[in-house]
Design a protein around this motif. Structure first.
Motif, PDB file in Angstrom:
ATOM      1  N   LEU A  98      22.820 -18.434  14.531  1.00 62.32           N
ATOM      2  CA  LEU A  98      21.430 -17.995  14.040  1.00 62.32           C
ATOM      3  C   LEU A  98      21.518 -16.330  14.156  1.00 62.32           C
ATOM      4  O   LEU A  98      22.441 -15.975  14.618  1.00 62.32           O
ATOM      5  N   ARG A  99      20.610 -15.898  13.626  1.00 66.63           N
ATOM      6  CA  ARG A  99      20.398 -14.481  13.582  1.00 66.63           C
ATOM      7  C   ARG A  99      18.945 -14.286  14.462  1.00 66.63           C
ATOM      8  O   ARG A  99      18.066 -14.931  14.278  1.00 66.63           O
ATOM      9  N   THR A 100      19.162 -13.191  15.235  1.00 66.27           N
ATOM     10  CA  THR A 100      17.964 -12.893  16.039  1.00 66.27           C
ATOM     11  C   THR A 100      17.235 -11.664  15.231  1.00 66.27           C
ATOM     12  O   THR A 100      16.134 -11.316  15.622  1.00 66.27           O
ATOM     13  N   SER A 101      17.925 -10.821  14.087  1.00 66.12           N
ATOM     14  CA  SER A 101      16.887  -9.904  13.279  1.00 66.12           C
ATOM     15  C   SER A 101      18.045  -9.874  12.021  1.00 66.12           C
ATOM     16  O   SER A 101      19.144 -10.188  12.024  1.00 66.12           O
ATOM     17  N   TRP A 102      17.531  -9.442  11.000  1.00 61.98           N
ATOM     18  CA  TRP A 102      17.885  -9.159   9.825  1.00 61.98           C
ATOM     19  C   TRP A 102      19.069  -8.248   9.760  1.00 61.98           C
ATOM     20  O   TRP A 102      19.955  -8.137   9.007  1.00 61.98           O
ATOM     21  N   SER A 103      19.162  -7.151  10.726  1.00 64.44           N
ATOM     22  CA  SER A 103      20.079  -6.294  10.735  1.00 64.44           C
ATOM     23  C   SER A 103      21.298  -6.504  11.433  1.00 64.44           C
ATOM     24  O   SER A 103      22.278  -6.002  11.604  1.00 64.44           O
ATOM     25  N   ASP A 104      21.281  -7.650  12.015  1.00 65.41           N
ATOM     26  CA  ASP A 104      22.538  -8.081  13.261  1.00 65.41           C
ATOM     27  C   ASP A 104      23.173  -9.322  12.428  1.00 65.41           C
ATOM     28  O   ASP A 104      22.686 -10.054  11.758  1.00 65.41           O
ATOM     29  N   PRO A 105      24.618  -9.459  12.763  1.00 66.71           N
ATOM     30  CA  PRO A 105      25.128 -10.768  12.053  1.00 66.71           C
ATOM     31  C   PRO A 105      24.893 -11.837  12.864  1.00 66.71           C
ATOM     32  O   PRO A 105      24.101 -11.853  14.108  1.00 66.71           O
ATOM     33  N   ARG A 106      25.121 -13.139  12.369  1.00 70.46           N
ATOM     34  CA  ARG A 106      24.638 -14.365  12.917  1.00 70.46           C
ATOM     35  C   ARG A 106      25.809 -14.393  14.138  1.00 70.46           C
ATOM     36  O   ARG A 106      26.723 -13.826  14.287  1.00 70.46           O
ATOM     37  N   SER A 107      25.397 -15.153  15.279  1.00 74.07           N
ATOM     38  CA  SER A 107      25.935 -15.499  16.553  1.00 74.07           C
ATOM     39  C   SER A 107      25.800 -16.834  16.828  1.00 74.07           C
ATOM     40  O   SER A 107      24.863 -17.701  16.625  1.00 74.07           O
ATOM     41  N   TYR A 108      26.655 -17.414  17.699  1.00 71.90           N
ATOM     42  CA  TYR A 108      26.596 -18.678  18.084  1.00 71.90           C
ATOM     43  C   TYR A 108      25.833 -18.862  19.469  1.00 71.90           C
ATOM     44  O   TYR A 108      26.147 -18.113  20.388  1.00 71.90           O
ATOM     45  N   TYR A 109      25.182 -19.820  19.626  1.00 73.53           N
ATOM     46  CA  TYR A 109      24.470 -19.998  20.730  1.00 73.53           C
ATOM     47  C   TYR A 109      24.468 -21.523  21.395  1.00 73.53           C
ATOM     48  O   TYR A 109      24.404 -22.286  20.287  1.00 73.53           O
ATOM     49  N   TRP A 110      24.564 -21.749  22.466  1.00 79.47           N
ATOM     50  CA  TRP A 110      24.945 -23.120  23.328  1.00 79.47           C
ATOM     51  C   TRP A 110      23.734 -23.480  24.064  1.00 79.47           C
ATOM     52  O   TRP A 110      23.091 -22.605  24.667  1.00 79.47           O
ATOM     53  N   GLY A 111      23.330 -24.661  23.920  1.00 84.01           N
ATOM     54  CA  GLY A 111      22.544 -25.270  24.976  1.00 84.01           C
ATOM     55  C   GLY A 111      23.089 -25.712  26.209  1.00 84.01           C
ATOM     56  O   GLY A 111      24.244 -25.704  26.596  1.00 84.01           O
ATOM     57  N   GLN A 112      22.264 -26.091  27.054  1.00 82.68           N
ATOM     58  CA  GLN A 112      22.925 -26.266  28.577  1.00 82.68           C
ATOM     59  C   GLN A 112      23.614 -27.595  28.674  1.00 82.68           C
ATOM     60  O   GLN A 112      24.229 -27.898  29.706  1.00 82.68           O
ATOM     61  N   GLY A 113      23.566 -28.691  27.776  1.00 90.03           N
ATOM     62  CA  GLY A 113      24.105 -29.903  27.958  1.00 90.03           C
ATOM     63  C   GLY A 113      23.211 -31.040  28.556  1.00 90.03           C
ATOM     64  O   GLY A 113      22.427 -30.734  29.189  1.00 90.03           O
ATOM     65  N   THR A 114      23.709 -32.227  28.048  1.00 88.82           N
ATOM     66  CA  THR A 114      22.766 -33.273  28.518  1.00 88.82           C
ATOM     67  C   THR A 114      23.751 -34.521  28.724  1.00 88.82           C
ATOM     68  O   THR A 114      24.725 -34.626  27.792  1.00 88.82           O
ATOM     69  N   GLN A 115      23.572 -35.101  29.625  1.00 88.88           N
ATOM     70  CA  GLN A 115      24.709 -36.162  29.973  1.00 88.88           C
ATOM     71  C   GLN A 115      24.404 -37.542  29.317  1.00 88.88           C
ATOM     72  O   GLN A 115      23.135 -38.107  29.423  1.00 88.88           O
ATOM     73  N   VAL A 116      25.383 -38.036  28.482  1.00 86.33           N
ATOM     74  CA  VAL A 116      25.334 -39.281  28.215  1.00 86.33           C
ATOM     75  C   VAL A 116      26.283 -40.150  28.862  1.00 86.33           C
ATOM     76  O   VAL A 116      27.458 -39.841  28.794  1.00 86.33           O
ATOM     77  N   THR A 117      25.903 -41.395  29.340  1.00 89.89           N
ATOM     78  CA  THR A 117      26.712 -42.215  30.075  1.00 89.89           C
ATOM     79  C   THR A 117      26.353 -43.732  29.384  1.00 89.89           C
ATOM     80  O   THR A 117      25.298 -44.123  29.438  1.00 89.89           O
ATOM     81  N   VAL A 118      27.489 -44.096  28.987  1.00 92.22           N
ATOM     82  CA  VAL A 118      27.513 -45.496  28.258  1.00 92.22           C
ATOM     83  C   VAL A 118      28.166 -46.473  29.388  1.00 92.22           C
ATOM     84  O   VAL A 118      29.279 -46.494  29.283  1.00 92.22           O
ATOM     85  N   SER A 119      27.637 -47.454  29.876  1.00 91.51           N
ATOM     86  CA  SER A 119      28.266 -48.258  30.933  1.00 91.51           C
ATOM     87  C   SER A 119      27.400 -49.581  31.004  1.00 91.51           C
ATOM     88  O   SER A 119      26.081 -49.607  30.982  1.00 91.51           O
ATOM     89  N   SER A 120      27.982 -50.475  31.312  1.00 90.75           N
ATOM     90  CA  SER A 120      27.348 -51.999  31.655  1.00 90.75           C
ATOM     91  C   SER A 120      27.060 -52.087  33.244  1.00 90.75           C
ATOM     92  O   SER A 120      26.542 -52.938  33.782  1.00 90.75           O
TER      93      SER A 120
END
Length: 120
Positions: A98-120
């Motif tokens: 994404l861009r935070t301003s039109w004068s800056d290039p796009r950058s990558y940002y990451w979320g904090q992560g969410t755990q998914v557990t698949v188990s019986s």
């Protein structure tokens, strides 16, 4: 800029979960958004991506089971996960280019992560 992921949890094999990730802050445009995952002892891998025009890509391991979508008005990306398998167990991270301003290039940002557990 903050990416807030939610929707993870514990589910039985064959079950479903829906992950959400909302981007907030000083954002003028978002290009590609995506979901990645990292299982214990493994490298982070791409699960699915979606462009602003809704072009999608999927990892072979999730094709036909997972669906990525986005709501541009809400700056939010979703991952609907069906027919979950134990090997889907991982921490899932969202990502946005994404861009935070039109004068800056796009950058990558990451979320904090969410755990998914698949188990019986």
């Amino acid at each position: 800029v903050q990416l807030q992921a939610s929707g993870g949890g514990l589910v039985q094999p064959g079950g479903s979960l829906r992950l959400s990730c909302a981007a907030s802050g000083s954002i003028v445009s978002i290009n590609t958004m995506g979901w990645y995952r990292q299982a214990p002892g493994k490298q982070r891998e791409s699960v699915a991506t979606i462009t602003r025009l809704d072009t999608t890509t999927y990892a072979d391991s999730v094709k036909g089971r997972f669906t990525i979508s986005r709501d541009n008005a809400k700056n939010t990306v979703y991952l609907q996960m069906n027919s979950l398998k134990p090997e889907d167990t991982a921490v899932y991270y969202c990502n946005a280019n994404l861009r935070t301003s039109w004068s800056d290039p796009r950058s990558y940002y990451w979320g904090q992560g969410t755990q998914v557990t698949v188990s019986s």
